[in-house]
Structures are given as structure tokens and as C-alpha cells.
Design a protein around this motif. Structure first.
Motif, mmCIF file in Angstrom:
data_model
loop_
_atom_site.group_PDB
_atom_site.id
_atom_site.type_symbol
_atom_site.label_atom_id
_atom_site.label_comp_id
_atom_site.label_asym_id
_atom_site.label_seq_id
_atom_site.Cartn_x
_atom_site.Cartn_y
_atom_site.Cartn_z
ATOM 1 N N UNK A 1 0.834 -1.177 0.000
ATOM 2 C CA UNK A 1 0.000 0.000 0.000
ATOM 3 C C UNK A 1 0.878 1.240 0.000
ATOM 4 N N UNK A 2 0.417 2.277 -0.614
ATOM 5 C CA UNK A 2 1.178 3.510 -0.717
ATOM 6 C C UNK A 2 0.799 4.455 0.419
ATOM 7 N N UNK A 3 1.751 4.736 1.306
ATOM 8 C CA UNK A 3 1.511 5.634 2.422
ATOM 9 C C UNK A 3 2.151 6.973 2.102
ATOM 10 N N UNK A 4 1.338 7.925 1.675
ATOM 11 C CA UNK A 4 1.843 9.256 1.329
ATOM 12 C C UNK A 4 1.946 10.085 2.606
ATOM 13 N N UNK A 5 3.148 10.489 2.929
ATOM 14 C CA UNK A 5 3.380 11.336 4.098
ATOM 15 C C UNK A 5 3.751 12.718 3.602
ATOM 16 N N UNK A 6 2.982 13.701 4.005
ATOM 17 C CA UNK A 6 3.226 15.078 3.602
ATOM 18 C C UNK A 6 3.953 15.800 4.722
ATOM 19 N N UNK A 7 5.108 16.385 4.402
ATOM 20 C CA UNK A 7 5.873 17.148 5.385
ATOM 21 C C UNK A 7 5.899 18.627 5.031
#
Length: 135
Positions: A1-7
Motif C-alpha cells: 500500500x502507498x503511504x503518502x506522508x506530507x511534510x
């Protein structure tokens, strides 16, 4: 699964959803309940579950009388594995030491009622009454 983390500095997410994604609470409803009871503060102020948390905010979370102070490092709107969740925040050093001290205190703490089993006997009741009256 693609876990997009926005910083990104302007990234934001509801506090209850962030707490759930960062694995402080098992369900989102438990996170919302804790926020509603005032056990979660952003910048020292109690908030509502719909309040947005941003990257860089200082969040205080009280779980079972243990207070976590964490700085928000990232946003992710899905709950992933613990290794991913731990990249969403950084615990302050003061919080870490206080938490360790509390864990040590709990290890050595003896519950006064641990020796009692079942209902108090007549003798136990007299002792309890004597202490509660202050005789």
C-alpha cells in the motif's frame, strides 16, 4: 500500500484522524473521544476533534494519565504500520524522561487494596470506618 506522508509546512489534517494514523489510539472514535474530553492539547490549548493540526505543532496527548509531548513532523490520512506512524511525530526529550519516570514509578507502586479479596469483613469494615472518620 502507498503511504503518502506530507511534510509540507502548510499540510494539515484533523487532529482525531492524525492521532489515529500516528497510532496513539486504536480507532478514530477513541481518538475523537479523547480529544472531546480535553485530553489532547495543541499548543497548550484544548481542542475539538475537527481542529486541524499542522506540521510543526506541539501536541500534548494524555493516555492513561501519561502525557506525551510530540512535535508533528508529517501528515498521513491512512493508518499504516508502526514504522510509518513513528515518522509522523517526534517526542520531546522532557516528555520521554517524564514518561520513563512514570513507568518506573508504576512498576514499584503497590496498590493498597491489592491485599483485600472480595467484600470487607466486619473487622475490615471497622478499620475502614475508623480511618474515614479520622478517629
Amino acid at each position: 500500500m502507498n503511504y503518502r506522508i506530507s511534510t509540507e509546512p502548510d499540510a494539515r489534517l484533523r487532529i482525531d484522524k492524525w492521532l489515529w494514523a500516528a497510532r496513539f489510539f486504536k480507532t478514530r472514535s477513541l481518538a475523537a473521544d479523547a480529544v472531546g474530553k480535553g485530553r489532547v492539547r495543541i499548543g497548550g490549548e484544548p481542542v475539538k476533534p475537527s481542529k486541524d493540526v499542522r506540521v510543526g505543532d506541539l501536541v500534548e496527548i494524555e493516555i492513561e494519565r501519561i502525557v506525551w509531548q510530540v512535535r508533528v513532523l508529517g501528515m498521513c490520512d491512512v493508518r499504516g504500520p508502526a514504522s510509518i506512524a513513528q515518522t509522523l511525530y517526534e517526542e520531546t526529550e522532557a516528555s520521554r524522561t517524564k514518561r520513563q519516570q512514570e513507568y518506573e514509578r508504576r512498576k514499584t507502586f503497590h496498590e493498597p487494596a491489592a491485599d483485600m479479596h472480595g467484600r470487607p469483613t466486619k473487622r475490615d469494615r471497622r478499620v475502614i470506618d475508623r480511618f474515614s472518620r479520622g478517629d
